[in-house]
Design a protein around this motif. Structure first.
Motif, PDB file in Angstrom:
ATOM      1  N   ALA A 130       0.896  -0.882   0.041  1.00 30.60           N
ATOM      2  CA  ALA A 130      -0.069   0.275   0.321  1.00 30.60           C
ATOM      3  C   ALA A 130       1.180   1.197   0.157  1.00 30.60           C
ATOM      4  CB  ALA A 130      -1.437  -0.094   1.601  1.00 30.60           C
ATOM      5  N   PHE A 131       2.300   0.918   0.417  1.00 30.95           N
ATOM      6  CA  PHE A 131       3.202   2.762   0.472  1.00 30.95           C
ATOM      7  C   PHE A 131       3.856   2.825  -1.169  1.00 30.95           C
ATOM      8  CE2 PHE A 131       2.923   1.462   5.267  1.00 30.95           C
ATOM      9  CZ  PHE A 131       1.819   2.675   5.755  1.00 30.95           C
ATOM     10  N   ASP A 132       3.889   4.036  -1.477  1.00 33.82           N
ATOM     11  CA  ASP A 132       4.636   3.746  -3.037  1.00 33.82           C
ATOM     12  C   ASP A 132       6.378   3.830  -2.560  1.00 33.82           C
ATOM     13  OD1 ASP A 132       5.385   6.411  -1.302  1.00 33.82           O
ATOM     14  OD2 ASP A 132       4.124   7.463  -3.446  1.00 33.82           O
ATOM     15  N   GLY A 133       6.649   3.653  -1.260  1.00 32.86           N
ATOM     16  CA  GLY A 133       8.221   3.645  -1.637  1.00 32.86           C
ATOM     17  C   GLY A 133       9.272   5.233  -1.887  1.00 32.86           C
TER      18      GLY A 133
ATOM     19  N   GLY B 276      11.867   1.371  -2.281  1.00 33.40           N
ATOM     20  CA  GLY B 276      10.840   0.630  -3.415  1.00 33.40           C
ATOM     21  C   GLY B 276      10.887  -1.229  -2.914  1.00 33.40           C
ATOM     22  N   HIS B 277      10.265  -1.135  -4.632  1.00 36.65           N
ATOM     23  CA  HIS B 277       9.400  -2.533  -4.443  1.00 36.65           C
ATOM     24  C   HIS B 277      10.427  -3.688  -5.553  1.00 36.65           C
ATOM     25  CE1 HIS B 277       6.637  -1.166  -2.692  1.00 36.65           C
ATOM     26  NE2 HIS B 277       5.831  -1.825  -1.843  1.00 36.65           N
ATOM     27  N   ASP B 278      11.524  -3.304  -5.773  1.00 32.47           N
ATOM     28  CA  ASP B 278      12.216  -3.858  -6.492  1.00 32.47           C
ATOM     29  C   ASP B 278      13.456  -4.335  -5.481  1.00 32.47           C
ATOM     30  OD1 ASP B 278      13.455  -1.146  -6.426  1.00 32.47           O
ATOM     31  OD2 ASP B 278      13.715  -0.770  -8.686  1.00 32.47           O
ATOM     32  N   GLY B 279      14.042  -3.522  -4.123  1.00 33.07           N
ATOM     33  CA  GLY B 279      15.653  -3.641  -3.516  1.00 33.07           C
ATOM     34  C   GLY B 279      15.739  -5.007  -2.985  1.00 33.07           C
ATOM     35  N   LEU B 280      15.290  -6.108  -2.585  1.00 33.25           N
ATOM     36  CA  LEU B 280      15.780  -7.089  -1.925  1.00 33.25           C
ATOM     37  C   LEU B 280      16.983  -7.537  -2.393  1.00 33.25           C
ATOM     38  CD1 LEU B 280      14.831  -9.404  -0.534  1.00 33.25           C
ATOM     39  CD2 LEU B 280      14.037 -11.199  -1.963  1.00 33.25           C
ATOM     40  N   ILE B 281      17.323  -7.715  -3.805  1.00 37.40           N
ATOM     41  CA  ILE B 281      19.159  -7.647  -3.942  1.00 37.40           C
ATOM     42  C   ILE B 281      20.028  -7.069  -3.343  1.00 37.40           C
ATOM     43  CG2 ILE B 281      20.611  -8.806  -5.779  1.00 37.40           C
ATOM     44  CD1 ILE B 281      17.603 -10.041  -5.483  1.00 37.40           C
ATOM     45  N   ALA B 282      19.474  -5.646  -3.247  1.00 35.07           N
ATOM     46  CA  ALA B 282      20.838  -4.776  -2.697  1.00 35.07           C
ATOM     47  C   ALA B 282      20.438  -4.726  -1.761  1.00 35.07           C
ATOM     48  CB  ALA B 282      20.010  -3.711  -2.927  1.00 35.07           C
ATOM     49  N   ALA B 283      19.449  -4.898  -0.343  1.00 32.58           N
ATOM     50  CA  ALA B 283      19.309  -5.881   0.812  1.00 32.58           C
ATOM     51  C   ALA B 283      20.096  -6.631   1.503  1.00 32.58           C
ATOM     52  CB  ALA B 283      17.989  -5.509   1.252  1.00 32.58           C
ATOM     53  N   LEU B 284      20.437  -7.778   0.463  1.00 34.99           N
ATOM     54  CA  LEU B 284      20.652  -9.332   0.646  1.00 34.99           C
ATOM     55  C   LEU B 284      22.198  -9.144   0.577  1.00 34.99           C
ATOM     56  CD1 LEU B 284      18.709 -11.545  -1.503  1.00 34.99           C
ATOM     57  CD2 LEU B 284      18.457 -11.489   0.931  1.00 34.99           C
ATOM     58  N   GLU B 285      23.007  -7.871  -0.136  1.00 37.53           N
ATOM     59  CA  GLU B 285      23.870  -7.961  -0.260  1.00 37.53           C
ATOM     60  C   GLU B 285      24.527  -6.847   1.027  1.00 37.53           C
ATOM     61  OE1 GLU B 285      24.104  -4.963  -3.792  1.00 37.53           O
ATOM     62  OE2 GLU B 285      24.624  -6.574  -4.911  1.00 37.53           O
ATOM     63  N   PHE B 286      23.605  -6.631   2.426  1.00 32.72           N
ATOM     64  CA  PHE B 286      24.115  -6.456   3.509  1.00 32.72           C
ATOM     65  C   PHE B 286      24.536  -7.261   4.597  1.00 32.72           C
ATOM     66  CE2 PHE B 286      22.252  -5.944   7.696  1.00 32.72           C
ATOM     67  CZ  PHE B 286      23.291  -4.789   8.323  1.00 32.72           C
ATOM     68  N   TYR B 287      24.050  -8.810   3.925  1.00 33.34           N
ATOM     69  CA  TYR B 287      24.326 -10.026   5.197  1.00 33.34           C
ATOM     70  C   TYR B 287      26.197  -9.947   4.346  1.00 33.34           C
ATOM     71  CZ  TYR B 287      19.492  -9.201   6.106  1.00 33.34           C
ATOM     72  OH  TYR B 287      18.177  -8.656   7.374  1.00 33.34           O
TER      73      TYR B 287
ATOM     74  N   ALA C 210       9.844  -2.359   2.570  1.00 29.36           N
ATOM     75  CA  ALA C 210       9.140  -2.087   1.013  1.00 29.36           C
ATOM     76  C   ALA C 210       7.678  -0.763   0.767  1.00 29.36           C
ATOM     77  CB  ALA C 210       9.431  -3.191  -0.172  1.00 29.36           C
ATOM     78  N   GLY C 211       7.512  -0.294   0.334  1.00 24.13           N
ATOM     79  CA  GLY C 211       7.184   0.121   0.979  1.00 24.13           C
ATOM     80  C   GLY C 211       7.226   2.215   1.333  1.00 24.13           C
TER      81      GLY C 211
END
Length: 396
Positions: A68-71, A313-324, A307-308
């Motif tokens: 429901a959120f647009d980021g 944004g809703h396309d950021g999972l890969i960038a977030a995984l790089e944190f780990y 995300a949101g």
């Protein structure tokens, strides 16, 4: 559909089948294994795809999103300016965005008017492309509490139980409680401040259990995290260990999180590299170290992005995984956090998160080997959700 790939990552932290294949029938995985053996099971006229340089793996899971959120800079203002019909249309676009990057399951942890549940039904019926959506419906918060604008304000036992029941009847698969404040809510409780007393939190968990649902607790502050652990929630979201003055990881609480098998979703922003600019180098490093300590202590971490919210944004999972990866977590564990472990946290481990016979054909195919190079996840060749090809580069 027969899909052949140079590597098939079946799940379980790095278990590969080299020169492998998967056979899909009726949206499920019918066979998986060595290419020659699986090919022999496929009818001669079965459609076939070949990715000799690619890796076929379980579709990714983002365990913490808000469709429901647009980021954007002010997601709340954007939300409040939209009627339900307009908002639902934008949520459809965000769901499509998730599946394009390889996310085939997402847990929505707070929406307005059960719109995420409506969207989940559309996706399940094949009307709208997107990932499987595990929705919490309307999050539970006290009057004026964090995300009050989503409609979940409650006070006292009766209202708590009524909202839990209303979410359950609407089809929610998890109950979300705002145990602490958060930065998204202007003028509300600060992120480290507790919102629900232990007795009220216990009532909420009891109501959720009566409805057969797990509980996800938004908890930034140490006191809120402690209360959530004592109440017996199933997942803790954020778990940043905030105090009024800084970050304090309490070993006794950490030990209980591990002992109780509570999953933790740090909900790392795709723009985590910018955190030192917002919080200062020292505080940001303390936040990073807290996640590292949880990882080293054996906490069952799962991947999510929030995300949101602002800058997510809703396309950021890969960038977030790089944190780990930055923290030194091995790639095989990072991938498990975004597949099998996340499936356990969401209660769908009997359906998805592995490439296994009888499981939903939720499949991501990428060029390269993400076990040796996590950026291979960015080179998406195809995404299948419930056996339907929802994305390949020609559609971009």
């Amino acid at each position: 559909m027969l899909i052949c790939a140079g590597r098939v990552l079946t799940g379980g932290r790095g278990q590969y089948v080299t020169d492998g294949a998967v056979l899909i029938k009726d949206g499920q995985i019918a066979a998986v294994g060595n290419r020659e053996e699986v090919e022999a099971l496929a009818p001669a006229d079965e459609p076939r795809l070949y990715y000799p340089a690619g890796t076929l793996m379980p579709g990714l899971i983002d365990a913490h999103v808000h469709l429901a959120f647009d980021g954007g800079p002010d997601p709340v203002a954007s939300l409040e300016q939209q009627d339900d019909a307009t908002l639902l249309e934008e949520m459809r676009a965000r769901a499509a965005q998730l599946v394009r990057i390889g996310v085939t399951t997402a847990r929505d942890l707070g929406d307005r008017g059960h719109l995420a549940l409506r969207l989940a039904q559309e996706i399940e019926q094949g009307i709208t492309p997107g990932p499987r959506v595990v929705s919490a419906g309307i999050p539970v918060t006290p009057p004026g509490g964090h995300c009050w604008f989503l409609g979940g304000e409650v006070s006292g036992e009766r209202e708590i139980r009524e909202l839990v029941q209303r979410n359950a009847e609407a089809g929610a698969q998890v109950i979300k409680v705002m145990e602490t404040g958060g930065g998204l809510t202007k003028g509300g409780a600060k992120s480290h401040e507790t919102q629900f007393a232990p007795a009220d939190l216990a009532i909420l968990v009891d109501a959720a259990r009566a409805a057969g649902l797990p509980v996800a607790a938004h908890a930034h502050g140490v006191d809120g995290i402690t209360a959530a652990v004592e109440a017996g929630v199933d997942t803790i979201e954020h778990c940043t260990w905030m105090t009024e003055d800084g970050i304090e990881v309490r070993d006794d609480v950490l030990d209980k999180i591990v002992a109780k098998n509570i999953h933790v979703c740090p909900a790392v922003s795709p723009h985590w590299k910018m955190l030192p600019r917002f919080f200062g180098e020292e505080r940001a490093q303390a936040m990073f170290d807290a996640v590292r300590r949880m990882s080293e202590a054996g906490v069952r971490l799962v991947a999510g992005t929030d995300a949101g919210v602002q800058r997510a944004g809703h396309d950021g999972l890969i960038a977030a995984l790089e944190f780990y990866e930055h923290l030194g977590v091995p790639n095989e564990r990072i991938l498990e956090m975004a597949t099998g472990e996340a499936a356990h946290a969401l209660g769908v481990a009997d359906q998805t998160g592995q490439i296994k016979v009888g499981y939903s054909a939720d499949i991501l195919i990428v060029d390269g080997d993400p076990l040796t190079d996590l950026t291979a996840l960015e080179d998406v060749r195809a995404v299948f959700a419930r056996g339907i090809r929802r994305y390949h580069p020609a559609q971009a």
